[in-house]
Design a protein around this motif. Structure first.
Motif, PDB file in Angstrom:
ATOM      1  N   GLN A  44      -5.036 -24.719 -23.141  1.00  8.63           N
ATOM      2  CA  GLN A  44      -6.084 -25.636 -23.572  1.00  8.63           C
ATOM      3  C   GLN A  44      -5.493 -26.924 -24.142  1.00  8.63           C
ATOM      4  OE1 GLN A  44      -9.434 -25.266 -22.970  1.00  8.63           O
ATOM      5  NE2 GLN A  44      -9.328 -27.423 -23.525  1.00  8.63           N
ATOM      6  N   SER A  45      -4.442 -26.814 -24.918  1.00  7.86           N
ATOM      7  CA  SER A  45      -3.790 -28.002 -25.477  1.00  7.86           C
ATOM      8  C   SER A  45      -3.220 -28.888 -24.373  1.00  7.86           C
ATOM      9  CB  SER A  45      -2.670 -27.606 -26.443  1.00  7.86           C
ATOM     10  OG  SER A  45      -3.189 -27.010 -27.594  1.00  7.86           O
ATOM     11  N   ALA A  46      -2.644 -28.265 -23.351  1.00  6.55           N
ATOM     12  CA  ALA A  46      -2.091 -29.027 -22.225  1.00  6.55           C
ATOM     13  C   ALA A  46      -3.197 -29.807 -21.524  1.00  6.55           C
ATOM     14  CB  ALA A  46      -1.376 -28.104 -21.249  1.00  6.55           C
ATOM     15  N   LEU A  47      -4.329 -29.147 -21.304  1.00  6.57           N
ATOM     16  CA  LEU A  47      -5.465 -29.829 -20.675  1.00  6.57           C
ATOM     17  C   LEU A  47      -5.972 -30.971 -21.552  1.00  6.57           C
ATOM     18  CD1 LEU A  47      -7.450 -26.765 -19.276  1.00  6.57           C
ATOM     19  CD2 LEU A  47      -6.193 -28.490 -17.954  1.00  6.57           C
ATOM     20  N   ASP A  48      -6.061 -30.714 -22.861  1.00  2.00           N
ATOM     21  CA  ASP A  48      -6.517 -31.740 -23.797  1.00  2.00           C
ATOM     22  C   ASP A  48      -5.591 -32.955 -23.810  1.00  2.00           C
ATOM     23  OD1 ASP A  48      -8.598 -30.056 -24.426  1.00  2.00           O
ATOM     24  OD2 ASP A  48      -7.737 -29.419 -26.360  1.00  2.00           O
ATOM     25  N   ASP A  96       1.209 -11.876 -30.210  1.00  2.00           N
ATOM     26  CA  ASP A  96       0.301 -13.020 -30.144  1.00  2.00           C
ATOM     27  C   ASP A  96       0.482 -13.831 -28.856  1.00  2.00           C
ATOM     28  OD1 ASP A  96      -0.708 -12.468 -32.648  1.00  2.00           O
ATOM     29  OD2 ASP A  96       0.639 -13.845 -33.678  1.00  2.00           O
ATOM     30  N   VAL A  97       1.309 -13.377 -27.950  1.00  2.00           N
ATOM     31  CA  VAL A  97       1.701 -14.167 -26.787  1.00  2.00           C
ATOM     32  C   VAL A  97       0.514 -14.562 -25.911  1.00  2.00           C
ATOM     33  CG1 VAL A  97       2.994 -14.089 -24.626  1.00  2.00           C
ATOM     34  CG2 VAL A  97       4.074 -13.374 -26.744  1.00  2.00           C
ATOM     35  N   VAL A  98      -0.378 -13.639 -25.615  1.00  2.00           N
ATOM     36  CA  VAL A  98      -1.505 -13.951 -24.735  1.00  2.00           C
ATOM     37  C   VAL A  98      -2.417 -14.981 -25.397  1.00  2.00           C
ATOM     38  CG1 VAL A  98      -3.538 -13.016 -23.573  1.00  2.00           C
ATOM     39  CG2 VAL A  98      -1.384 -11.745 -23.548  1.00  2.00           C
ATOM     40  N   SER A  99      -2.694 -14.791 -26.670  1.00  2.00           N
ATOM     41  CA  SER A  99      -3.514 -15.757 -27.409  1.00  2.00           C
ATOM     42  C   SER A  99      -2.828 -17.119 -27.459  1.00  2.00           C
ATOM     43  CB  SER A  99      -3.749 -15.235 -28.830  1.00  2.00           C
ATOM     44  OG  SER A  99      -4.354 -16.203 -29.631  1.00  2.00           O
ATOM     45  N   LEU A 100      -1.530 -17.116 -27.712  1.00  2.00           N
ATOM     46  CA  LEU A 100      -0.773 -18.360 -27.780  1.00  2.00           C
ATOM     47  C   LEU A 100      -0.753 -19.057 -26.421  1.00  2.00           C
ATOM     48  CD1 LEU A 100       0.912 -20.059 -29.759  1.00  2.00           C
ATOM     49  CD2 LEU A 100       2.919 -18.818 -28.955  1.00  2.00           C
ATOM     50  N   ASP A 118       8.187 -28.814 -27.593  1.00  2.00           N
ATOM     51  CA  ASP A 118       7.716 -29.221 -28.923  1.00  2.00           C
ATOM     52  C   ASP A 118       6.505 -28.405 -29.348  1.00  2.00           C
ATOM     53  OD1 ASP A 118       9.736 -31.089 -29.059  1.00  2.00           O
ATOM     54  OD2 ASP A 118       8.434 -32.803 -28.627  1.00  2.00           O
ATOM     55  N   TRP A 119       5.570 -28.170 -28.433  1.00  2.00           N
ATOM     56  CA  TRP A 119       4.357 -27.431 -28.765  1.00  2.00           C
ATOM     57  C   TRP A 119       4.708 -26.036 -29.260  1.00  2.00           C
ATOM     58  CZ3 TRP A 119       1.421 -23.156 -27.976  1.00  2.00           C
ATOM     59  CH2 TRP A 119       0.069 -23.236 -28.313  1.00  2.00           C
ATOM     60  N   ILE A 120       5.621 -25.392 -28.566  1.00  2.00           N
ATOM     61  CA  ILE A 120       6.012 -24.030 -28.955  1.00  2.00           C
ATOM     62  C   ILE A 120       6.789 -24.050 -30.265  1.00  2.00           C
ATOM     63  CG2 ILE A 120       7.495 -22.083 -28.312  1.00  2.00           C
ATOM     64  CD1 ILE A 120       6.509 -22.461 -25.451  1.00  2.00           C
ATOM     65  N   SER A 121       7.678 -25.009 -30.440  1.00  2.00           N
ATOM     66  CA  SER A 121       8.487 -25.043 -31.664  1.00  2.00           C
ATOM     67  C   SER A 121       7.657 -25.371 -32.902  1.00  2.00           C
ATOM     68  CB  SER A 121       9.646 -26.033 -31.516  1.00  2.00           C
ATOM     69  OG  SER A 121       9.168 -27.356 -31.484  1.00  2.00           O
ATOM     70  N   GLU A 122       6.503 -26.015 -32.720  1.00  2.00           N
ATOM     71  CA  GLU A 122       5.633 -26.339 -33.851  1.00  2.00           C
ATOM     72  C   GLU A 122       4.851 -25.133 -34.345  1.00  2.00           C
ATOM     73  OE1 GLU A 122       3.245 -29.468 -32.300  1.00  2.00           O
ATOM     74  OE2 GLU A 122       4.872 -30.933 -32.379  1.00  2.00           O
TER      75      GLU A 122
END
Length: 87
Positions: free
Chosen positions: A32-36, A22-26, A10-14
């Motif tokens: 960070q989102s996973a940790l959050d 942009d892969v490294v930045s993404l 879901d995170w990637i599809s959003e």
């Protein structure tokens, strides 16, 4: 908490308007989102088969190909009328 695989998909599809470079930045934002969200990096690593950058890159490339008018996912039907029954 949701299953990491579902959350990851879901995170990637959003994410929209993501380019292959942009892969490294993404990947960093994904970590960070996973940790959050309360997922450990070990869980994220396992869900991405040990290589998060590769996992994200494949997802991005798959999306770019699927959305491309130049490289359709399903090729158009072949015109075999020129064979005139020699098939």
């Amino acid at each position: 908490m949701r299953i990491i695989d579902d959350w990851l998909e879901d995170w990637i599809s959003e994410r929209t308007n993501v380019l292959a470079d942009d892969v490294v930045s993404l990947s960093g934002r994904l970590r960070q989102s996973a940790l959050d969200e309360g997922y450990s990096l070990k869980t994220l690593d396992h869900a991405s088969n040990g290589d998060l950058n590769r996992y994200v890159r494949r997802a991005v490339v798959h999306r770019l190909i699927a959305q491309s008018a130049i490289a359709p996912v399903t090729p158009p039907p072949r015109d075999t009328s020129f064979l005139n029954g020699f098939v």
